[in-house]
Design an enzyme around this catalytic site. Structure first.
Site, short mmCIF file in Angstrom:
data_model
loop_
_atom_site.label_atom_id
_atom_site.label_comp_id
_atom_site.label_asym_id
_atom_site.label_seq_id
_atom_site.Cartn_x
_atom_site.Cartn_y
_atom_site.Cartn_z
CG HIS A 118 -1.90 0.98 1.40
ND1 HIS A 118 -1.64 2.27 1.77
CD2 HIS A 118 -3.23 0.91 1.21
CE1 HIS A 118 -2.77 2.95 1.80
NE2 HIS A 118 -3.75 2.14 1.46
CG ASP A 233 0.70 -2.33 5.97
OD1 ASP A 233 -0.23 -2.54 6.77
OD2 ASP A 233 0.56 -1.69 4.92
CD GLN A 236 -6.65 -4.66 4.41
OE1 GLN A 236 -7.55 -5.36 4.91
NE2 GLN A 236 -6.84 -3.40 4.11
CE LYS A 259 -7.09 -0.26 6.50
NZ LYS A 259 -7.85 0.17 5.32
CB CYS A 401 -3.63 3.24 -1.61
SG CYS A 401 -4.93 4.38 -1.20
#
Ligand code: PMP
Length: 443
Positions: A118, A233, A236, A259, A401
């Protein structure tokens, strides 16, 4: 998991029973207990944290710090002092790039990232290398959407010694080709070297859905160079699967509350304490200082050193409720449900639209999160999303993104459907019907 019961916890479905929400990758829906917890703060102890010598401020501070403890347990961190609250994943990653990156990166150093990142785990590192004359190396993906860990293409060097892309002259070292069967860590030393300072890597791609073998990659990278700092990261990953930062062997991990059923405006940065303690603050101001004199300031210890100013108190407090909600259901069950529904959706999409649909990333749910991005014939992703919206189906359209990834895959944009604990098999059927409608309208 009783999805009908779960859906009852989400007031948005009471207000709009036919809503088919397939955009949890962008942000999740919020269950009632989370909304009520935010309200509880504003109605019952709406005071600032850390400042008041009175009961409601103490209560707010206690609730705020409780969230830190529950997040610590949620990701199996060693100490709650390693949990920093930020605004979102983006800010967490920028904090590391700014506070650590600017301290340890200098000319000729190498940073390794991937083309599936991202922008928020790509641009901060890119800018850091541009500023400091360091080298950004970008791992490629195979056409099937797996990381190409062999790094078969390593660019050329420019006059300053930086590795640049052969075609564009951009300062990268790009790998190419490969597929999952070619995925091997044996050649990782082509990209990770003794000069590598940072490895910035996504756990789960927000487009391909690919779950990267980050534990193995980090282990192999640290074997080549024990000094490599692994920044993960987990935007997700944290909402959808059990995370154990100690088992993963990473040094930093970032994710967003919004999220994972929590409020917007709250992010988490986990970092190893000794690294956090050694880093310069990201922002200066109130509540991050121990003592201020005219000529110098003594900062607090982490995590408070990184939390300048009044935070999103209600948001942090309600994040605790979101984590509890997920824990009550169980992360393994959530992952299992998403994998089932994703595999069903992949089968249905391939069955109904064979030859027309191009799924980006793995076609097997076992290797991906609940994320399916695709292109559909010659139709523009925005047209498809608009027609789906007419039948109350929310999907995302665009490049999500991830412009370098879309460029690499040779597509301008894609449609993305994503699933979470409140999605059902019926949602998949409605998506298929909606796509047939789009086909008829767009011709
Ligand atoms: N990383 C990934 C993988 C993401 O999917 C997202 C959000 N789409 C982000 C980072 C950025 O998250 P936020 O907008 O909450 O900062």
């Amino acid at each position: 998991m009783d999805i009908k019961l779960i859906k009852k916890d989400f007031p948005i479905f009471n207000n709009d029973p036919d809503l088919v929400y397939l955009d949890s990758t962008a942000t999740s829906l919020k269950p009632r207990p989370v909304i009520e917890k935010e309200r509880e703060y504003y109605e019952k102890y709406s005071a600032n944290v850390f400042r008041g010598i009175y009961k409601i401020s103490e209560k707010a501070t206690e609730e705020y710090e409780e969230t830190r403890k529950i997040v610590q347990v949620f990701i199996s961190a060693g100490s709650s002092n390693e949990i920093v609250f930020t605004r979102n994943t983006t800010e967490s990653l920028n904090l590391v790039a700014y506070s650590l990156g600017r301290k340890i990166i200098s000319q000729g150093d190498e940073l390794v990232t991937t083309i599936m990142e991202h922008h928020s785990n790509f641009v901060p590192w890119q800018q850091l290398t541009l500023e400091n004359g360091a080298i950004l190396k970008v791992m490629d993906v195979s056409d099937e959407g797996y990381l190409d860990l062999e790094n078969r293409h390593s660019g050329r060097r420019n006059a300053t010694g930086a590795v640049v892309d052969r075609d564009s002259g951009h300062r990268i070292a790009r790998a190419s080709g490969g597929n999952q069967s070619g995925m091997t860590l044996n050649n990782l030393d082509k990209i990770i070297t003794k000069k590598t300072k940072i490895l910035a890597l996504t756990y789960v791609s927000n487009v391909l859905g690919t779950i990267n073998p980050i534990k193995a990659i980090i282990k192999a990278a640290k074997k080549i160079n024990p000094e490599v700092i692994a920044v993960i990261d987990a935007a997700q990953a944290a909402p959808h699967m059990k995370i154990d930062v100690q088992d993963l062997g990473c040094d930093f991990l970032a994710f967003s509350s919004h999220k994972m059923l929590g409020p917007t405006g709250v992010g988490v940065l986990w970092g190893r304490y000794e690294l956090l303690a050694d880093m310069f603050p990201f922002n200066f101001g109130g509540e991050m200082i121990e003592e201020v004199y005219l000529d110098r300031t003594v900062f607090k210890y982490p995590p408070h050193k990184f939390e300048a100013g009044t935070p999103h108190i209600a948001g942090v407090i309600a994040l605790k409720t979101a984590v509890e909600y997920l824990q009550n259901i169980g992360m393994e069950k959530i992952r299992q449900h998403e994998a089932q529904i994703t595999q069903h959706a992949l089968n249905e999409l391939n069955r109904h639209f064979s030859g027309q649909i191009n799924i980006l990333g793995p076609n097997l749910a076992a290797q991906k999160g609940g994320i399916i991005a695709f292109t559909f014939g010659k139709y523009h992703s925005h047209d498809i999303a608009q027609i789906l919206d007419e039948v109350n189906i929310c999907v995302r359209a665009g490049n999500h993104c991830t412009m370098p990834l879309h460029d690499r895959l040779g597509v301008n944009s894609s449609v993305r459907a994503s699933f979470y604990l409140y999605n059902t098999i019926e949602d998949v059927a409605k998506l298929i019907t909606g796509l047939k409608k789009a086909q008829t309208i767009l011709g």
